[in-house]
Enzyme design. Structure first.
Site, PDB file in Angstrom:
ATOM      1  N   TYR A   1      51.193  14.015  17.592  1.00 50.52           N
ATOM      2  CA  TYR A   1      52.008  14.402  16.434  1.00 50.52           C
ATOM      3  C   TYR A   1      51.547  13.932  15.248  1.00 50.52           C
ATOM      4  O   TYR A   1      51.566  14.957  14.471  1.00 50.52           O
ATOM      5  CB  TYR A   1      53.339  13.268  16.658  1.00 50.52           C
ATOM      6  CG  TYR A   1      54.400  14.098  15.612  1.00 50.52           C
ATOM      7  CD1 TYR A   1      55.055  15.016  15.728  1.00 50.52           C
ATOM      8  CD2 TYR A   1      54.745  13.083  14.493  1.00 50.52           C
ATOM      9  CE1 TYR A   1      55.825  15.654  14.641  1.00 50.52           C
ATOM     10  CE2 TYR A   1      55.640  13.393  13.483  1.00 50.52           C
ATOM     11  CZ  TYR A   1      56.537  14.775  13.826  1.00 50.52           C
ATOM     12  OH  TYR A   1      57.281  14.913  12.751  1.00 50.52           O
TER      13      TYR A   1
ATOM     14  N   VAL B   1      56.286  30.057  19.632  1.00 51.34           N
ATOM     15  CA  VAL B   1      55.455  29.984  18.445  1.00 51.34           C
ATOM     16  C   VAL B   1      53.923  29.802  18.759  1.00 51.34           C
ATOM     17  O   VAL B   1      53.070  30.149  17.894  1.00 51.34           O
ATOM     18  CB  VAL B   1      55.921  29.148  17.302  1.00 51.34           C
ATOM     19  CG1 VAL B   1      57.216  29.646  16.805  1.00 51.34           C
ATOM     20  CG2 VAL B   1      55.951  27.810  17.651  1.00 51.34           C
TER      21      VAL B   1
ATOM     22  N   ALA C   1      64.811  26.825  14.607  1.00 55.22           N
ATOM     23  CA  ALA C   1      66.191  26.820  14.017  1.00 55.22           C
ATOM     24  C   ALA C   1      67.385  26.428  14.963  1.00 55.22           C
ATOM     25  O   ALA C   1      68.463  26.481  14.841  1.00 55.22           O
ATOM     26  CB  ALA C   1      66.523  28.271  13.217  1.00 55.22           C
TER      27      ALA C   1
END
Length: 251
Positions: free
Chosen positions: A156, A64, A14
């Site tokens: 990716y 994360v 964020a």
């Protein structure tokens, strides 16, 4: 009254770009936002802007891709705010290298952040949501994980294809707990991640030629779809992957 009054939304990545706009959009609709990022400076800017505009947000710095960090962050969120109703897995990295030159560390880090991270968060937050008998999860994937690959982005692309598959299986398993799981696949969005490429006129011409709507996406375009998928209007939608790309990939 906002659409998400009384709800708590945990948004990863964020600190800027799409993640920042998603966090702000939830706050504007009344949600308390647990904003996560690995970069404290960016994250503090996001939280300060939301609170300055009358929203409610708190910063939670964590990697994360690290299980202990995820579990510690979630417990802190619960202790500070009380619960989690919405999870948006937005954190991601995108190394640019040819397959023959891609460093193993970059490969592993990309899969760790873009795929392992959402797994760890869905598992940890899913357990909390299951106890409450409900919740919504949105994973931010990419059109690169669907029919439109990207040159020199093998790590990716692999991570985003995996995230789309993980979204479907999570939706299948978590439906029993009244938890909905969907994915959003942005196309080319005007964020810091694409800033360098957007300075190249040839690249811009190539992008715009392939987009029927004739423009790049904005973070708000993605945020609007995320809010819809988390809203009561999408109560019968789960396990789906929705492109937000101006028509670049039609499938």
């Amino acid at each position: 009254m906002g659409m998400f009054d009384g709800k708590v939304a945990l948004v990863t990545g964020a600190g800027r770009g799409i993640g920042r706009e998603i966090a702000a959009a939830f706050a504007r609709e009344g949600a308390a936002v647990a904003a996560n990022d690995l970069t404290p400076v960016n994250l503090d800017e996001t939280v300060a802007a939301i609170n300055r505009d009358g929203g409610r947000a708190a910063a939670f710095t964590a990697d994360v891709a690290n299980k202990i960090a995820v579990q510690t962050m979630l417990q802190t969120v619960i202790d500070d705010i009380g619960h989690v109703d919405i999870l948006v897995n937005n954190a991601g990295v995108e190394p640019h290298a040819r397959l023959l030159d891609l460093d193993e560390w970059d490969w592993e880090r990309t899969l760790a952040v873009n795929l392992k991270g959402p797994f760890l968060l869905m598992q940890a937050v899913g357990r909390v949501m299951a106890e409450k008998a409900g919740g919504t999860i949105v994973n931010i994937a990419s059109i690169a994980g669907r029919a439109h690959g990207l040159k020199d982005r093998s790590a990716y692309v692999a991570s985003k294809m995996g995230l789309i598959g993980l979204t479907r299986e999570a939706a299948r398993e978590l439906a029993a707990y009244n938890i909905r799981v969907n994915a959003v696949c942005p196309g080319v969005v005007a964020t810091e991640m694409t800033a360098g490429l957007r300075k190249d006129p040839e690249m811009m011409d190539r992008w715009l030629t392939d987009i029927p709507q004739g423009r790049l996406g904005e973070p708000a375009d993605v945020a609007g779809v995320v809010l819809f998928l988390c809203s009561p209007a999408a109560a019968y939608i789960t396990g789906q992957t929705l492109n937000v790309d101006g028509g670049k990939v039609m499938s």
